[in-house]
Design a protein around this motif. Structure first.
Motif, PDB file in Angstrom:
ATOM      1  N   ALA A 178       0.823  -1.205   0.000  1.00 54.61           N
ATOM      2  CA  ALA A 178       0.000   0.000   0.000  1.00 54.61           C
ATOM      3  C   ALA A 178       0.861   1.259   0.000  1.00 54.61           C
ATOM      4  N   LEU A 179       1.920   1.267   0.794  1.00 57.91           N
ATOM      5  CA  LEU A 179       2.823   2.425   0.819  1.00 57.91           C
ATOM      6  C   LEU A 179       3.523   2.615  -0.520  1.00 57.91           C
ATOM      7  N   THR A 180       3.994   1.532  -1.111  1.00 61.31           N
ATOM      8  CA  THR A 180       4.668   1.615  -2.403  1.00 61.31           C
ATOM      9  C   THR A 180       3.715   2.129  -3.471  1.00 61.31           C
ATOM     10  N   PHE A 181       2.494   1.643  -3.475  1.00 62.39           N
ATOM     11  CA  PHE A 181       1.504   2.098  -4.446  1.00 62.39           C
ATOM     12  C   PHE A 181       1.222   3.591  -4.277  1.00 62.39           C
ATOM     13  N   THR A 182       1.041   4.036  -3.035  1.00 68.97           N
ATOM     14  CA  THR A 182       0.761   5.444  -2.760  1.00 68.97           C
ATOM     15  C   THR A 182       1.920   6.338  -3.200  1.00 68.97           C
ATOM     16  N   ILE A 183       3.134   5.941  -2.876  1.00 67.15           N
ATOM     17  CA  ILE A 183       4.313   6.714  -3.266  1.00 67.15           C
ATOM     18  C   ILE A 183       4.442   6.766  -4.786  1.00 67.15           C
ATOM     19  N   SER A 184       4.150   5.657  -5.458  1.00 63.38           N
ATOM     20  CA  SER A 184       4.216   5.616  -6.927  1.00 63.38           C
ATOM     21  C   SER A 184       3.200   6.567  -7.547  1.00 63.38           C
ATOM     22  N   ILE A 185       1.989   6.570  -7.023  1.00 59.58           N
ATOM     23  CA  ILE A 185       0.955   7.471  -7.542  1.00 59.58           C
ATOM     24  C   ILE A 185       1.381   8.929  -7.365  1.00 59.58           C
ATOM     25  N   ILE A 186       1.899   9.267  -6.194  1.00 59.46           N
ATOM     26  CA  ILE A 186       2.362  10.639  -5.931  1.00 59.46           C
ATOM     27  C   ILE A 186       3.498  10.997  -6.882  1.00 59.46           C
ATOM     28  N   PHE A 187       4.456  10.100  -7.068  1.00 58.61           N
ATOM     29  CA  PHE A 187       5.587  10.344  -7.954  1.00 58.61           C
ATOM     30  C   PHE A 187       5.119  10.592  -9.392  1.00 58.61           C
ATOM     31  N   PHE A 188       4.229   9.726  -9.901  1.00 53.82           N
ATOM     32  CA  PHE A 188       3.759   9.888 -11.280  1.00 53.82           C
ATOM     33  C   PHE A 188       2.893  11.128 -11.443  1.00 53.82           C
ATOM     34  N   TYR A 189       2.165  11.514 -10.416  1.00 51.97           N
ATOM     35  CA  TYR A 189       1.381  12.744 -10.481  1.00 51.97           C
ATOM     36  C   TYR A 189       2.305  13.959 -10.582  1.00 51.97           C
ATOM     37  N   ILE A 190       3.351  13.976  -9.775  1.00 47.23           N
ATOM     38  CA  ILE A 190       4.314  15.090  -9.821  1.00 47.23           C
ATOM     39  C   ILE A 190       4.992  15.145 -11.181  1.00 47.23           C
ATOM     40  N   LYS A 191       5.403  13.985 -11.711  1.00 50.70           N
ATOM     41  CA  LYS A 191       6.044  13.949 -13.034  1.00 50.70           C
ATOM     42  C   LYS A 191       5.073  14.443 -14.113  1.00 50.70           C
ATOM     43  N   TRP A 192       3.805  13.991 -14.053  1.00 52.29           N
ATOM     44  CA  TRP A 192       2.815  14.395 -15.032  1.00 52.29           C
ATOM     45  C   TRP A 192       2.551  15.896 -14.954  1.00 52.29           C
TER      46      TRP A 192
END
Length: 75
Positions: free
Chosen positions: A55-69
């Motif tokens: 769950a933590l990895t998924f949340t961090i990934s979503i935040i990372f891809f949102y910032i990149k986007w």
């Protein structure tokens, strides 16, 4: 059923220990007289830890891809 750490047992709503019986299966001690409600649940602690890490990895990934986007959109 095979004994494995993580088994929990409740007899009439109260926790009781689960033992390894005959070097292979799980067993519990139940008084000989009367009727009882025995509930056995398998709750491996590594499953819970794995679920939290996922769950933590998924949340961090979503935040990372949102910032990149967001940065690509502004460029």
């Amino acid at each position: 059923n095979t004994y494995y750490p993580g088994w929990e047992a409740n007899l009439n709503g109260k926790p009781i220990p689960v033992y390894m019986a005959d070097s292979l299966v799980k067993g519990v001690v139940i008084p000989s007289e009367g009727e009882y409600d025995l509930v056995m649940e398998y709750k491996p602690r590594f499953f819970t830890a794995g679920l939290v890490i996922t769950a933590l990895t998924f949340t961090i990934s979503i935040i990372f891809f949102y910032i990149k986007w967001k940065n690509l959109k502004l460029s």
